[in-house]
Design a protein around this motif. Sequence first.
Motif, PDB file in Angstrom:
ATOM      1  N   PRO A   1      -0.605   7.369   2.477  1.00 56.09           N
ATOM      2  CA  PRO A   1       0.191   8.022   3.523  1.00 56.09           C
ATOM      3  C   PRO A   1       0.760   7.045   4.554  1.00 56.09           C
ATOM      4  N   ALA A   2       0.020   5.990   4.891  1.00 59.89           N
ATOM      5  CA  ALA A   2       0.516   5.025   5.877  1.00 59.89           C
ATOM      6  C   ALA A   2       1.711   4.259   5.309  1.00 59.89           C
TER       7      ALA A   2
ATOM      8  N   VAL B   1      -1.020  -7.003  -4.953  1.00 65.97           N
ATOM      9  CA  VAL B   1      -0.606  -8.146  -4.130  1.00 65.97           C
ATOM     10  C   VAL B   1      -1.784  -9.104  -4.060  1.00 65.97           C
TER      11      VAL B   1
ATOM     12  N   PHE C   1      -5.493  18.944   5.774  1.00 64.75           N
ATOM     13  CA  PHE C   1      -4.528  17.905   6.109  1.00 64.75           C
ATOM     14  C   PHE C   1      -3.249  18.563   6.632  1.00 64.75           C
TER      15      PHE C   1
ATOM     16  N   ASN D   1      -5.354   3.311   7.814  1.00 66.09           N
ATOM     17  CA  ASN D   1      -6.773   2.981   7.826  1.00 66.09           C
ATOM     18  C   ASN D   1      -7.038   1.483   7.767  1.00 66.09           C
TER      19      ASN D   1
ATOM     20  N   GLY E   1       0.830  -1.201   0.000  1.00 61.93           N
ATOM     21  CA  GLY E   1       0.000   0.000   0.000  1.00 61.93           C
ATOM     22  C   GLY E   1       0.859   1.243   0.000  1.00 61.93           C
TER      23      GLY E   1
ATOM     24  N   GLU F   1       2.338  -1.073  -4.714  1.00 61.71           N
ATOM     25  CA  GLU F   1       1.093  -0.300  -4.828  1.00 61.71           C
ATOM     26  C   GLU F   1       0.345  -0.727  -6.095  1.00 61.71           C
ATOM     27  N   ARG F   2      -0.969  -0.932  -5.946  1.00 63.10           N
ATOM     28  CA  ARG F   2      -1.733  -1.417  -7.105  1.00 63.10           C
ATOM     29  C   ARG F   2      -2.054  -0.316  -8.108  1.00 63.10           C
TER      30      ARG F   2
ATOM     31  N   GLY G   1      -2.264   7.070  -2.364  1.00 59.14           N
ATOM     32  CA  GLY G   1      -3.483   6.467  -1.815  1.00 59.14           C
ATOM     33  C   GLY G   1      -4.707   7.341  -2.011  1.00 59.14           C
ATOM     34  N   ILE G   2      -5.590   7.314  -1.045  1.00 59.33           N
ATOM     35  CA  ILE G   2      -6.864   8.024  -1.141  1.00 59.33           C
ATOM     36  C   ILE G   2      -6.648   9.542  -1.208  1.00 59.33           C
ATOM     37  N   LEU G   3      -5.513  10.022  -0.700  1.00 57.99           N
ATOM     38  CA  LEU G   3      -5.289  11.476  -0.666  1.00 57.99           C
ATOM     39  C   LEU G   3      -5.192  12.084  -2.069  1.00 57.99           C
TER      40      LEU G   3
ATOM     41  N   GLN H   1     -16.184  11.280  -5.629  1.00 54.83           N
ATOM     42  CA  GLN H   1     -14.958  12.061  -5.479  1.00 54.83           C
ATOM     43  C   GLN H   1     -13.945  11.704  -6.573  1.00 54.83           C
TER      44      GLN H   1
ATOM     45  N   ILE I   1     -16.827  12.031   4.153  1.00 52.93           N
ATOM     46  CA  ILE I   1     -16.648  12.060   2.697  1.00 52.93           C
ATOM     47  C   ILE I   1     -17.914  12.587   2.028  1.00 52.93           C
TER      48      ILE I   1
ATOM     49  N   ASP J   1      -9.526   9.774  11.255  1.00 49.50           N
ATOM     50  CA  ASP J   1     -10.068  10.966  10.613  1.00 49.50           C
ATOM     51  C   ASP J   1      -8.969  11.964  10.298  1.00 49.50           C
TER      52      ASP J   1
ATOM     53  N   VAL K   1      -5.097  12.437   8.924  1.00 53.08           N
ATOM     54  CA  VAL K   1      -3.995  11.753   8.263  1.00 53.08           C
ATOM     55  C   VAL K   1      -2.691  11.934   9.043  1.00 53.08           C
TER      56      VAL K   1
ATOM     57  N   HIS L   1      -9.570  18.671  -1.090  1.00 59.96           N
ATOM     58  CA  HIS L   1      -9.920  19.705  -0.105  1.00 59.96           C
ATOM     59  C   HIS L   1      -8.771  19.896   0.869  1.00 59.96           C
TER      60      HIS L   1
HETATM   61  C1  LIG Z   1     -12.786  11.031   1.482  1.00 57.48           C
HETATM   62  C2  LIG Z   1     -11.834  11.170   2.622  1.00 57.48           C
HETATM   63  C3  LIG Z   1     -11.645  12.421   3.193  1.00 57.48           C
HETATM   64  C4  LIG Z   1     -10.708  12.616   4.197  1.00 57.48           C
HETATM   65  N1  LIG Z   1     -10.524  13.864   4.711  1.00 57.48           N
HETATM   66  C5  LIG Z   1      -9.520  14.092   5.592  1.00 57.48           C
HETATM   67  C6  LIG Z   1      -9.218  15.445   6.040  1.00 57.48           C
HETATM   68  O1  LIG Z   1      -9.895  16.416   5.686  1.00 57.48           O
HETATM   69  N2  LIG Z   1      -8.155  15.633   6.882  1.00 57.48           N
HETATM   70  C7  LIG Z   1      -7.390  14.571   7.279  1.00 57.48           C
HETATM   71  O2  LIG Z   1      -6.424  14.777   8.009  1.00 57.48           O
HETATM   72  N3  LIG Z   1      -7.695  13.287   6.902  1.00 57.48           N
HETATM   73  C8  LIG Z   1      -8.723  13.024   6.066  1.00 57.48           C
HETATM   74  N4  LIG Z   1      -9.016  11.736   5.647  1.00 57.48           N
HETATM   75  C9  LIG Z   1      -8.261  10.619   6.231  1.00 57.48           C
HETATM   76  C10 LIG Z   1      -6.996  10.249   5.493  1.00 57.48           C
HETATM   77  O3  LIG Z   1      -7.082  10.509   4.136  1.00 57.48           O
HETATM   78  C11 LIG Z   1      -6.792   8.808   5.644  1.00 57.48           C
HETATM   79  O4  LIG Z   1      -6.779   8.558   7.012  1.00 57.48           O
HETATM   80  C12 LIG Z   1      -5.482   8.353   5.007  1.00 57.48           C
HETATM   81  O5  LIG Z   1      -5.490   8.579   3.606  1.00 57.48           O
HETATM   82  C13 LIG Z   1      -5.268   6.866   5.242  1.00 57.48           C
HETATM   83  O6  LIG Z   1      -4.059   6.464   4.673  1.00 57.48           O
HETATM   84  P1  LIG Z   1      -3.734   4.958   4.346  1.00 57.48           P
HETATM   85  O7  LIG Z   1      -2.383   4.958   3.756  1.00 57.48           O
HETATM   86  O8  LIG Z   1      -4.002   4.120   5.517  1.00 57.48           O
HETATM   87  O9  LIG Z   1      -4.829   4.492   3.268  1.00 57.48           O
HETATM   88  P2  LIG Z   1      -5.013   4.863   1.724  1.00 57.48           P
HETATM   89  O10 LIG Z   1      -4.722   6.277   1.469  1.00 57.48           O
HETATM   90  O11 LIG Z   1      -6.345   4.332   1.351  1.00 57.48           O
HETATM   91  O12 LIG Z   1      -3.890   3.973   0.986  1.00 57.48           O
HETATM   92  C14 LIG Z   1      -3.959   2.551   0.854  1.00 57.48           C
HETATM   93  C15 LIG Z   1      -3.212   2.155  -0.399  1.00 57.48           C
HETATM   94  O13 LIG Z   1      -3.056   0.740  -0.453  1.00 57.48           O
HETATM   95  C16 LIG Z   1      -3.218   0.290  -1.770  1.00 57.48           C
HETATM   96  N5  LIG Z   1      -3.579  -1.147  -1.741  1.00 57.48           N
HETATM   97  C17 LIG Z   1      -4.643  -1.709  -1.092  1.00 57.48           C
HETATM   98  N6  LIG Z   1      -4.662  -3.047  -1.290  1.00 57.48           N
HETATM   99  C18 LIG Z   1      -3.585  -3.349  -2.072  1.00 57.48           C
HETATM  100  C19 LIG Z   1      -3.064  -4.574  -2.623  1.00 57.48           C
HETATM  101  N7  LIG Z   1      -3.665  -5.757  -2.408  1.00 57.48           N
HETATM  102  N8  LIG Z   1      -1.943  -4.499  -3.381  1.00 57.48           N
HETATM  103  C20 LIG Z   1      -1.320  -3.317  -3.599  1.00 57.48           C
HETATM  104  N9  LIG Z   1      -1.777  -2.134  -3.104  1.00 57.48           N
HETATM  105  C21 LIG Z   1      -2.890  -2.144  -2.359  1.00 57.48           C
HETATM  106  C22 LIG Z   1      -4.310   1.200  -2.313  1.00 57.48           C
HETATM  107  O14 LIG Z   1      -4.304   1.262  -3.720  1.00 57.48           O
HETATM  108  C23 LIG Z   1      -3.958   2.546  -1.680  1.00 57.48           C
HETATM  109  O15 LIG Z   1      -3.103   3.328  -2.484  1.00 57.48           O
HETATM  110  C24 LIG Z   1      -9.973  11.507   4.658  1.00 57.48           C
HETATM  111  C25 LIG Z   1     -10.204  10.231   4.112  1.00 57.48           C
HETATM  112  C26 LIG Z   1     -11.123  10.048   3.118  1.00 57.48           C
HETATM  113  C27 LIG Z   1     -11.355   8.657   2.546  1.00 57.48           C
END
Ligand SMILES: Cc1cc2nc3c(=O)[nH]c(=O)nc-3n(C[C@H](O)[C@H](O)[C@H](O)COP(=O)(O)OP(=O)(O)OC[C@H]3O[C@@H](n4cnc5c(N)ncnc54)[C@H](O)[C@@H]3O)c2cc1C
Lengths: 124, 422
Positions: free
Chosen positions: B15-16, B87, B52, B298, B12, B35-36, B42-44, B146, B168, B304, B306, B49
Amino acid sequence: MTELTCIVCPRSCKLQISADKETLIVTGNACKRGAVFAQNEMTDPRRTLCSTVATVFPEAPVLPVRVSDEIPKAKIFDVMREINRTVVKTRIGRGDVVIKNVLGLGADVIATSDLLKEKAGETS
Amino acid sequence: MKNESYDVVVIGGGPAGLAAAISAHDSGAKVLLLEREARLGGILKQCIHDGFGLIRFGEKLSGPEYAERYIDEFHARQIAAVTLTFVTKIEKTGSGFTVHTVSRNGVARYRAAALVLATGCRERTAKQVFIHGTRPAGVFTAGTAQHFTNLLGELPTKRCVILGSGDIGLIMARRLTLEGAEVLGVYEAKPTPSGLTRNLHQCLYDYDIPLYLSHTVTRVFGTDRLESVEISEVDEHMTPIPGTEQRLDCDALILSVGLIPENELAESLGVKLDPKTKGPVCDGQNMTSVDGVFSCGNALHVNDLVDYVSENAAVAGAAAAAYKPQKRKPVEIHISDTLLYMVPQQLDLARNNNKTAVYFRARGDYNNSRLALTVDGKEVFSRRYAFLRPPEMEKLELDFDGMGLTETSDVQFKLEPQTEKG
Ligand SMILES: Cc1cc2nc3c(=O)[nH]c(=O)nc-3n(C[C@H](O)[C@H](O)[C@H](O)COP(=O)(O)OP(=O)(O)OC[C@H]3O[C@@H](n4cnc5c(N)ncnc54)[C@H](O)[C@@H]3O)c2cc1C
Ligand code: SF4
């Protein structure tokens, strides 16, 4: 008395505003920024604005943008119109100006991603 | 077929994953990130908006700006990354793991001594909320809306109803309004909103978008494309009240009914999940029930902010880099019913726990509550909270090493709401 919710940080304090002659008295704020927010909100409410702007690049049809400084709340839709009238034709990056001093408001519309540069460099 | 070996493989690139990979690299490990999608972030990438980075950078950045700061750091270290790579399977082999991937170049295998699962979360979909009627096009999640609006530049609706008051959904209510769509209202079945208070203000009230609590969508109408929805009021058991139905014409129903950690890979490895968080049970080093498998972001629990995701992922990355098989000395952390969940769920007393971050959410809206930590019935820590709400996660940093814990200690966190007010 007026009640407002401070949106400066996630704590979302509930603010009470009362007017004593010319000056505003703010209570309920956990920090100083809340008082400043209330003051502005009563006299000149401002917001930041984030959006996307169209590009000529098919692999990245839109580029995220925001205003470099807060703009008057009442001007949000006017600025949106300016943004939606613009097309990005060069591979600009994060922080680059898309619209300088938009509508004379003292804020620029700037790109918030290097998306177009990344795409250009990608090989696979 | 490729068969490279790494100390740490991070799955993944959100940000994590980015923060975990950077931290593992800085701890001296040979790291690979998988990363897929085509781009890291990721979601960012689609969260255009702002809001963050307030804690991490002291600035209000948009999602892409925040992610790209980490992407720049990541590339500056020349950490190996493979994108457009999914993966598919992970196997426990010998003292480590074999990670199987599929990409345009075919299948590949990577060896890893330790794994960091940073696969993020997914949105609950229409299948998980019960709505009567046909299945026309035009029913999709807020994250999908989105994606269309912010990455493809296509407005997916002209006139819509939003079901659920998650963040969201609130953010998309504003975004769609700015782009000229008509948002008829946000309908929430529960009596309280799920999103952050500031998002209710800056996304709904600023744009005069109404919020209807204790209301839900009971039917959808339309053959090919959605034509209208039926809204009903619900009682305290969230059961629709007959006679309150109302029909609204719209071309889209946008769902913002919650997020679930993505843990298919974790489950296939036999990682134990916490029914409260729907993510893995972890210790203070973010290690799951399977030795050498770490979880963050996540995928661990829905965050909530990042900023906390990055911070916590850095702990996971460093621990994965330092990982050596050793016998654990686990002690469970128990929580009261007034807490929705707490992470970590246990501590490994064989490791350092002198600066352990603890994340929790309250079950309800509590004014002036008190959080107490007891060990074998004796209170060792307490803190007062003026205001707690389920959407707002809290973080604490504690020195558990100074508490004289053993594997048989009874460790209890108790949140006491509304203790003597004023
Ligand atoms: C719509 C929305 C609005 C938000 N607004 C805010 C805000 O205003 N302020 C703030 O601070 N936070 C906000 N957040 C929270 C913050 O964005 C998330 O907490 C953060 O993005 C989580 O990061 P992550 O890396 O855990 O997950 P993600 O960003 O989801 O990254 C996970 C990654 O793993 C990859 N992946 C998954 N499975 C596989 C696999 N099998 N093989 C290869 N790759 C894989 C995915 O493609 C993805 O790129 C928001 C979240 C969302 C969804
Ligand atoms: S007053 Fe201060 S602490 Fe309260 S919401 Fe505003 S900025 Fe945050």
